[in-house]
Design an enzyme around this catalytic site. Structure first.
Site, PDB file in Angstrom:
ATOM      1  N   ARG A   1       0.853  -1.194   0.000  1.00 35.07           N
ATOM      2  CA  ARG A   1       0.000   0.000   0.000  1.00 35.07           C
ATOM      3  C   ARG A   1       0.887   1.242   0.000  1.00 35.07           C
ATOM      4  NH1 ARG A   1      -4.946   1.331   4.196  1.00 35.07           N
ATOM      5  NH2 ARG A   1      -3.338   1.306   5.808  1.00 35.07           N
TER       6      ARG A   1
ATOM      7  N   ASP B   1      -4.092   3.717  14.159  1.00 36.19           N
ATOM      8  CA  ASP B   1      -3.230   4.180  13.065  1.00 36.19           C
ATOM      9  C   ASP B   1      -3.796   5.489  12.535  1.00 36.19           C
ATOM     10  OD1 ASP B   1      -5.391   3.528  11.498  1.00 36.19           O
ATOM     11  OD2 ASP B   1      -4.341   2.081  10.245  1.00 36.19           O
TER      12      ASP B   1
END
Ligand code: ACO
Ligand SMILES: O=CC(=O)O
EC number: 2.3.3.9
Length: 819
Positions: A343, A624
């Site tokens: 990613r 996160d």
């Protein structure tokens, strides 16, 4: 407008374009840009499975122009070949033919005589065929001259090739030797914090590739980012989000499908995610999950060391050279590791430690480009491929940009088109309305969509920031079963299965609680319930944040998903309207505990991020950038709309300030490793955010200058970036679109703005984040907490530490005006 009509128009358009260039010749060597363009044109006509062929066929039959075009083509071709025959014959006669005639006419004459006795019996050869003995004949003289000219030509060519720079470093040297400032023309690396990894990863040829994709796609990226702002202005003015009208045909047409699953992606029932440090990479690849999403995005703070070392770790993992020892434990890759998916960062982020032509490269292209360049061929050789997760897309044109990047890149390194696969995270509210279009854009490279649930909630709040009906209760109450989230999940599964591609689930934030078995059982039960909801809804796989959760997720999916996927579950029962995706009925309230939890999370995560850690365990939850961003924008929303707590008390900035000050000292206990300085930044940032007219787009963009400064970004770059074009006589204004601390600054205080500068030539340099700090000088007192300002600049200075200060004019008060 009917689908048939639109397709016909497109076909005509393609034909018109083709007409200018003649038929394609795929065997020709073509440049990557042209290859990408051709691919795009042909893709309109034929999709991965060829299902559009019948449709195009119908249109072509009813339109005789293709046949006429072929006739015209063959006529032109025959005229062309007759002309070239005549032309080539004339050239041959006037060169080779004349030579031959002259040689024959003077065949008995000598060009000159050789000194007697020098060449012995071979003298005979020089006189061949009829020239006098001891002389050089015309024919032989012609041959000798030709040979000499050929050799001379080769020598000159070789010399030119050697002079031509072949690597970036040589380009730099060559340009420098010609007096062109290096800063202005090439790739520059502004940090050396990861020199060992940099030597392997930032090679000249890899940087040339980064420069190539930057130069080709940067302006599109910038326009798409600007389009995001335009769209936001529309939403703010009350225009409701909806399915795009211009792509109704794409949604309505049932026959197109995405590419079949690539090797290693056939069965994705459990995917583990995590940052790219060496230990994590090995643990994740060995976790037993089917795939591993190596994350340069939400779970990584993009320090240069994290980014470049992460690339090195993936490079080594691909080649199975990653084994190492730490604390007496041997980390060794298993025989059958998970399939690797990467990613890259989202389109909004820059990579300020690397610039091309003096502008920072895109974080997305940097992460994608380096992984792709170094590993794509190796992955294919090993039976896998370059696979990606594509984050934070807000519009189908952003998916198109990725597709163009893929086409370009595949051509550049010479692997077949459609080798790459990308799974798009549907994690912004606008993308929720464009799932079909996003798949359509990427269809030959698509490996599905994923419910990026946390970012989706974050985006839901941001995009509807001007809508007081969109106020959400405590973060814990915004579950996957509330109206708008449920609608989004159902639509995503239906869309993916209609297009025969994976509908991936998302992340439950619970992580194992090691020191409390009972609490752990409750937490793991929540995970199990979440995975069961996903598999029964029709998802083809799910995400886990921790290896210990693999067993639970596998059990649930193995028991409920017998084949490799559930594409056969078409969810034709699902009818999701725009109103369902916007439904804000979320049971719950805003509680004191919820607000305080948001403050703690925002502070702890921000401080950890500034300290270089992008993912932390907090109160037994994984936090996160996606999960933590919800806390920031919720606090802003509640203050902005003066929401009430369960006690009836209004949430004000003063109340949040007081609670922030109260909670801040406990953060270091909650999140060990957080540094005092970073915590102070987090406190200032949060206090500033709740005062803004609108919340910032991303904390990661706002705080990036801190990471760049810590990476020791070369002050010269800082200076050059700011002044490289807009020197004082060229710039007339510099607008600060967001900055921190976003409150009234103090004289001389340092702030780090995002800036847009515009020149007298009318050019506006697009927003970019500079790794620099502005000293607001004594005009700061005039700056209040708001979105943006414009300054008239009369002088820009940078000191040796890279601190750039600007003076506005002699009377600063008069020159600051809000925009
Ligand atoms: C919303 C989204 O964007 S989701 C996607 C992005 N987020 C993520 O990927 C989260 C990934 N998860 C993590 O980073 C971690 O699990 C954390 C930070 C939440 C917790 O990490 P830790 O505190 O190290 O957990 P813990 O101490 O229980 O780890 C035990 C072991 O598991 C390993 N581990 C933990 N999480 C992971 C993971 N995701 N991948 C691989 N290994 C992991 C640790 O490295 C450690 O290994 P060791 O025993 O060899 O030392
Ligand atoms: O990126 C994933 C999410 O849930 O957000």
């Amino acid at each position: 407008m009917s689908l048939r009509w639109q397709v016909k128009e497109q076909v005509k358009h393609n034909k018109r374009e083709d007409g200018h260039r003649g038929e394609y010749d795929e065997t020709q060597v073509i440049c990557p840009i042209e290859a990408a363009r051709r691919q795009r044109r042909t893709e309109w006509n034929v999709n991965a499975t060829g299902d559009w062929e019948h449709l195009i066929g119908v249109c072509m039959d009813s339109d005789r122009r293709p046949v006429n075009r072929r006739a015209v083509h063959s006529e032109v071709a025959s005229v062309k070949s007759a002309f070239s025959l005549k032309f080539n014959s004339a050239i041959w006669i006037s060169t080779t033919g004349v030579q031959f005639v002259v040689g024959w006419w003077y065949r008995k004459s000598a060009v000159f005589y050789l000194p007697a006795g020098w060449f012995g019996p071979i003298q005979w050869c020089f006189a061949f065929p009829f020239a006098p003995k001891g002389s050089v004949s015309v024919g032989m003289w012609q041959m000798a001259c030709k040979r000499v000219i050929k050799i001379g030509e080769r020598v000159v060519k070789d010399l030119c090739v050697n002079l031509e720079p072949t690597t970036e470093a040589e380009t730099v040297k060559a340009k420098a030797s010609r007096g062109i400032p290096v800063d202005e023309c090439c790739v520059k690396i502004h940090s050396q914090v990861a020199d060992k990894a940099q030597a392997v990863i930032l090679t000249d040829d890899a940087l040339q590739f980064i420069a190539a994709i930057h130069r080709t796609f940067e302006s599109t990226r910038q326009s798409l980012l600007a389009a995001r702002q335009d769209a936001q202005r529309k939403f703010d003015s009350g225009v409701a989000l909806d399915f795009p009208p211009e792509t109704a045909n794409v949604r309505a047409e049932a026959s197109w499908h995405c590419a079949p699953p690539a090797p290693g992606l056939e069965d994705r029932r459990v995917e583990i995610t995590g940052p790219t440090d060496r230990k994590m990479v090995i643990n994740a690849l060995n976790s037993g999950a089917k795939t591993f999403m190596a994350d340069f995005e939400d779970s990584s703070a993009p320090t240069f060391a994290n980014m470049v070392n992460g690339q090195l770790n993936l490079h080594d993992a691909v080649r199975r050279q990653i084994d190492f020892e730490s604390n007496g434990k041997a980390y060794k890759l298993s025989e059958k590791p998970a399939t690797l998916i990467v990613r890259p960062r989202g389109w909004h982020l820059d990579e300020p430690r690397v610039s091309v032509d003096n502008s920072p490269v895109s974080g997305s292209l940097f992460d994608f480009g380096l992984y792709f360049y170094h590993n794509a061929k190796e992955l294919v050789k090993r039976g896998s491929g370059p696979y990606f997760y594509l984050p934070k897309i807000e519009h189908y044109l952003e998916a198109r940009l990725w597709n163009d990047v893929f086409l370009f890149s595949q051509s550049y390194i010479g692997i077949p088109h459609n080798t790459i696969r990308g799974t798009v995270l549907i994690e912004t509210l606008p993308a929720g309305f464009q799932m079909e279009e996003i798949l359509f854009e990427l269809r030959n490279h698509s490996s599905g969509l994923n419910c990026g649930r946390w970012d989706y909630i974050f985006s839901f709040i941001k995009k509807r920031r001007a809508d007081r009906t969109a106020i959400l209760p405590d973060r814990k109450d915004v579950t996957m079963t509330v109206g708008f989230m449920d609608a989004y999940v159902r639509l995503l599964i239906q869309t993916c299965h209609k297009r025969k591609v994976a509908a991936m689930g998302g992340m439950s934030a619970q992580i194992p609680i090691k020191d409390d078995a009972k609490a752990n059982e409750i937490a793991m039960e929540k995970v199990r319930a979440d995975k069961l909801r996903e598999v029964t809804a029709g998802h083809d796989g799910t995400w886990i944040a921790h290896p210990l959760i693999n067993k639970i997720a596998m059990e649930v999916f193995n028991a409920n998903m017998l084949g490799p996927n559930q594409y056969h579950i078409r969810r034709e029962d699902v009818r999701v309207a725009a109103a369902d995706l916007l439904n804000t009925k979320v049971p719950g309230e805003i509680t004191t505990e919820g607000v305080k939890s948001n403050i703690s999370t925002a502070l702890a995560y921000t401080a950890a991020w500034v300290g270089g850690n992008g993912c932390i365990p907090l109160n037994y939850l994984m936090e996160d950038a996606a999960t933590a961003e919800i806390t920031r924008v919720q606090l802003w929303q509640w203050v902005h709309y003066q929401s009430r707590l369960e006690t009836g008390e209004i949430i004000t900035k003063e109340l949040l300030d007081a609670w922030t000050d109260e909670l801040a000292p406990g953060i270091k206990k909650l999140a060990p490793g957080v540094q005092d300085g970073d915590l102070k930044i987090a406190v200032d940032y949060l206090k500033g955010q709740i005062r803004q007219q609108w919340p910032s787009d991303f904390l990661t963009s706002d705080l990036m200058p801190y990471l760049a400064a810590k990476d020791g970004v070369d002050p010269k770059f800082t200076r050059a970036a700011l002044t490289h074009k807009p020197t004082p006589d060229l710039i007339h204004s510099l607008s600060v679109t967001s900055y921190f601390p976003p409150r009234a600054g103090l004289p001389g205080e340092l702030v780090a703005p995002r800036c847009v500068h515009s020149g007298d030539d009318g050019t506006t340099r697009s927003p970019f984040i500079l790794p620099l700090f502005f000293s607001i000088c004594d005009c700061a007192e005039k700056i209040g907490p708001t979105e943006g300002f414009e300054f008239d600049i009369c002088e820009i200075k940078a000191d040796s530490a890279g601190i750039v200060s600007f003076a506005s004019t002699e009377k600063p008060e008069g020159t600051i005006r809000q925009i």
